[in-house]
Scaffold this motif. Sequence first.
Motif, PDB file in Angstrom:
ATOM      1  N   UNK A 146       0.817  -1.210   0.000  1.00 27.35           N
ATOM      2  CA  UNK A 146       0.000   0.000   0.000  1.00 27.35           C
ATOM      3  C   UNK A 146       0.847   1.254   0.000  1.00 27.35           C
ATOM      4  N   UNK A 147       2.065   1.156   0.505  1.00 29.33           N
ATOM      5  CA  UNK A 147       2.921   2.340   0.615  1.00 29.33           C
ATOM      6  C   UNK A 147       3.444   2.809  -0.733  1.00 29.33           C
ATOM      7  N   UNK A 148       3.324   1.961  -1.755  1.00 34.76           N
ATOM      8  CA  UNK A 148       3.693   2.375  -3.111  1.00 34.76           C
ATOM      9  C   UNK A 148       2.535   3.036  -3.842  1.00 34.76           C
ATOM     10  N   UNK A 149       1.351   3.023  -3.226  1.00 32.44           N
ATOM     11  CA  UNK A 149       0.151   3.421  -3.948  1.00 32.44           C
ATOM     12  C   UNK A 149      -0.312   4.842  -3.659  1.00 32.44           C
ATOM     13  N   UNK A 329      -8.508  -7.846   2.917  1.00 30.64           N
ATOM     14  CA  UNK A 329      -7.064  -7.640   3.033  1.00 30.64           C
ATOM     15  C   UNK A 329      -6.673  -6.903   4.306  1.00 30.64           C
ATOM     16  N   UNK A 330      -5.478  -7.223   4.781  1.00 26.94           N
ATOM     17  CA  UNK A 330      -4.868  -6.545   5.920  1.00 26.94           C
ATOM     18  C   UNK A 330      -3.671  -5.744   5.434  1.00 26.94           C
ATOM     19  N   UNK A 331      -3.310  -4.674   6.153  1.00 32.84           N
ATOM     20  CA  UNK A 331      -2.105  -3.927   5.795  1.00 32.84           C
ATOM     21  C   UNK A 331      -0.879  -4.846   5.847  1.00 32.84           C
ATOM     22  N   UNK A 332       0.085  -4.642   4.965  1.00 27.99           N
ATOM     23  CA  UNK A 332       0.169  -3.583   3.953  1.00 27.99           C
ATOM     24  C   UNK A 332      -0.183  -4.053   2.546  1.00 27.99           C
ATOM     25  N   UNK A 333      -1.201  -4.884   2.400  1.00 22.94           N
ATOM     26  CA  UNK A 333      -1.552  -5.438   1.093  1.00 22.94           C
ATOM     27  C   UNK A 333      -1.812  -4.339   0.074  1.00 22.94           C
ATOM     28  N   UNK A 334      -1.335  -4.558  -1.146  1.00 20.11           N
ATOM     29  CA  UNK A 334      -1.582  -3.612  -2.237  1.00 20.11           C
ATOM     30  C   UNK A 334      -3.021  -3.753  -2.725  1.00 20.11           C
ATOM     31  N   UNK A 335      -3.684  -2.631  -2.995  1.00 21.58           N
ATOM     32  CA  UNK A 335      -5.122  -2.643  -3.310  1.00 21.58           C
ATOM     33  C   UNK A 335      -5.485  -1.845  -4.562  1.00 21.58           C
ATOM     34  N   UNK A 336      -4.499  -1.469  -5.375  1.00 26.57           N
ATOM     35  CA  UNK A 336      -4.768  -0.536  -6.466  1.00 26.57           C
ATOM     36  C   UNK A 336      -5.850  -1.032  -7.418  1.00 26.57           C
ATOM     37  N   UNK A 337      -5.839  -2.317  -7.759  1.00 25.98           N
ATOM     38  CA  UNK A 337      -6.818  -2.845  -8.709  1.00 25.98           C
ATOM     39  C   UNK A 337      -7.765  -3.793  -7.988  1.00 25.98           C
ATOM     40  N   UNK A 338      -8.405  -3.233  -6.989  1.00 21.57           N
ATOM     41  CA  UNK A 338      -9.254  -3.972  -6.065  1.00 21.57           C
ATOM     42  C   UNK A 338     -10.533  -4.512  -6.684  1.00 21.57           C
TER      43      UNK A 338
END
Length: 559
Positions: A146-149, A329-338
Amino acid sequence: MTDNQPIDPVTIEIIRNAVISAADDMNATLMRSAYTPVIYECGDCVVALLDDEHRVLGQSSGLPIFLGNLESCTAATEERFGREAWQPGDVWILNDSYVAGTHLNDVTIFGPVFVDADLVGFTATRAHWIDVGSKDPGGSMDSVTIFQEGLRLGPQKLVEAGQEVTAVVETIAANVRFPYPTRGDMQAMIATIRTGQVRLEEIVRRFGTATVRAARDEIFAQTERMEREVVARIPDGVYTAEGALDNDGIDLSSPVLIKLQITVSGSDVEFDVTRSADQTTGPVNCGAAQAVSACRVGYKLLVSPDVPGNGGSFRPLSVKVRDGSVLGARPPAACQWYFSHLGLLIDLVAKALAPALPDQVAAASYGDSMVVMFTGTDARSGLEYVSLEATLGGWGAWNGSDGQSALINNVNGSLKDVPIEVLEARYPLRVTRYEVRPDSGGRGRWRGGNGVVREYVALQDCAVSLWFERSVTPAWGLFGGQDAAPPEVVINPGRPEERHVLKCNGLALRAGDVVRCMTGGGGGFGDPAERSSEAVRSDLLDRYVTGVGGGQVAPSAHL
């Protein structure tokens, strides 16, 4: 009136339509005030009025995937800060993926509504911001955390007692690539909140708090009764379906499994997605709030498609989501294309219930938003740009009708693609083909809708990012209907450097390069041998089918 007096049906209907009209006014305010095409042209937004217990009073048309979801933001804020956090003149902001369920680009802005000293409800809006400071302009197709998003905001005040909280606004502006249009969209959303506050206050002052609450309770009760009657007609039992995404965008060899179990018992129905895949490395995860919304969309398509959602909707429905799964999802999972697996989940609802509701379900749709994003620096202005849009496709057929061609997917509802004239005026791009894709719909007694071909030419050096899904599990047919053609994207078709790609992040393009995007169709319904000869002849004349199959592109089937 007092709290114990009955309310007449005419007043109920006036209040019912007044809150829906107020939501429509909010939506118009946002669309007319926004700065970026993704909002004012595409309509990637939604608004709602909520009561003082965070239940929907009225919601405008918008993205179905936000159905009954905005209240999770106000409820989570109250849970964190307490009821006393709500003060007149305040406006809050939130985009945390694990609270709202979406990606960080979907920003929710909301505020309380007071009449005199009494809290009577909330107004809320959510809209896609073109950039929130992710590692790549507009968003990344290959994020793994998530920190990249981008900038992640928990619930906090954007306006306090009518005054802008400068520190928060400046922090946001300093962390996005396009501060000017971002500020413009933010102010448009604040204006939308104010519009809703004024309209809801007018309704309460006109009818009185007691009357509005009595009407609300009856509207909710009517909706619940109607939905329970429909659910009770479904035979009791356990119904299952499963499907898979192609991959998570990082591990391209591993499909992402989505499993749904529906249990019907009397007038209650439970959706269980706990057996779905664990959260992934790539950005196809979502918070549980969005999994619930997707289940609600699939449910509503079958149970109450003609009734606007309100706080009485979904009372017969419960949803079980597993923490740490791709749908919870839990942090820090990426979610951009959820949203890719959410569109799949919506289709799976119909697939699971098909044996019980054969005359109400439809075959699968093309399923995904099929996102195309161009980024670069426009030589005409010297300014950086992001062009983002979803692509249309085919919907599934059902008993009595062919599926629709060239329609936005079920996640996005009233979303629109960017008009060619707007796209070419704002960005250094040219659209050279926009056509129905023949033979892409599944064959059947009722034919699935066809996808489209949308072809771009880069007028300057730039980069393209793509997120196309459902090639491994294209739209399936039902009751003997055939599956649809999968999506396909070709870079520089017919040239020596031709390449096929469905997902990419920041792929470099040179001026003159071509990106041809072909979306899938919808599944067919029923045995193809039972299709009437008249319907077959009409399909051939209209070039919905060519008689050769294979999803060929014919240049004469223009939209």
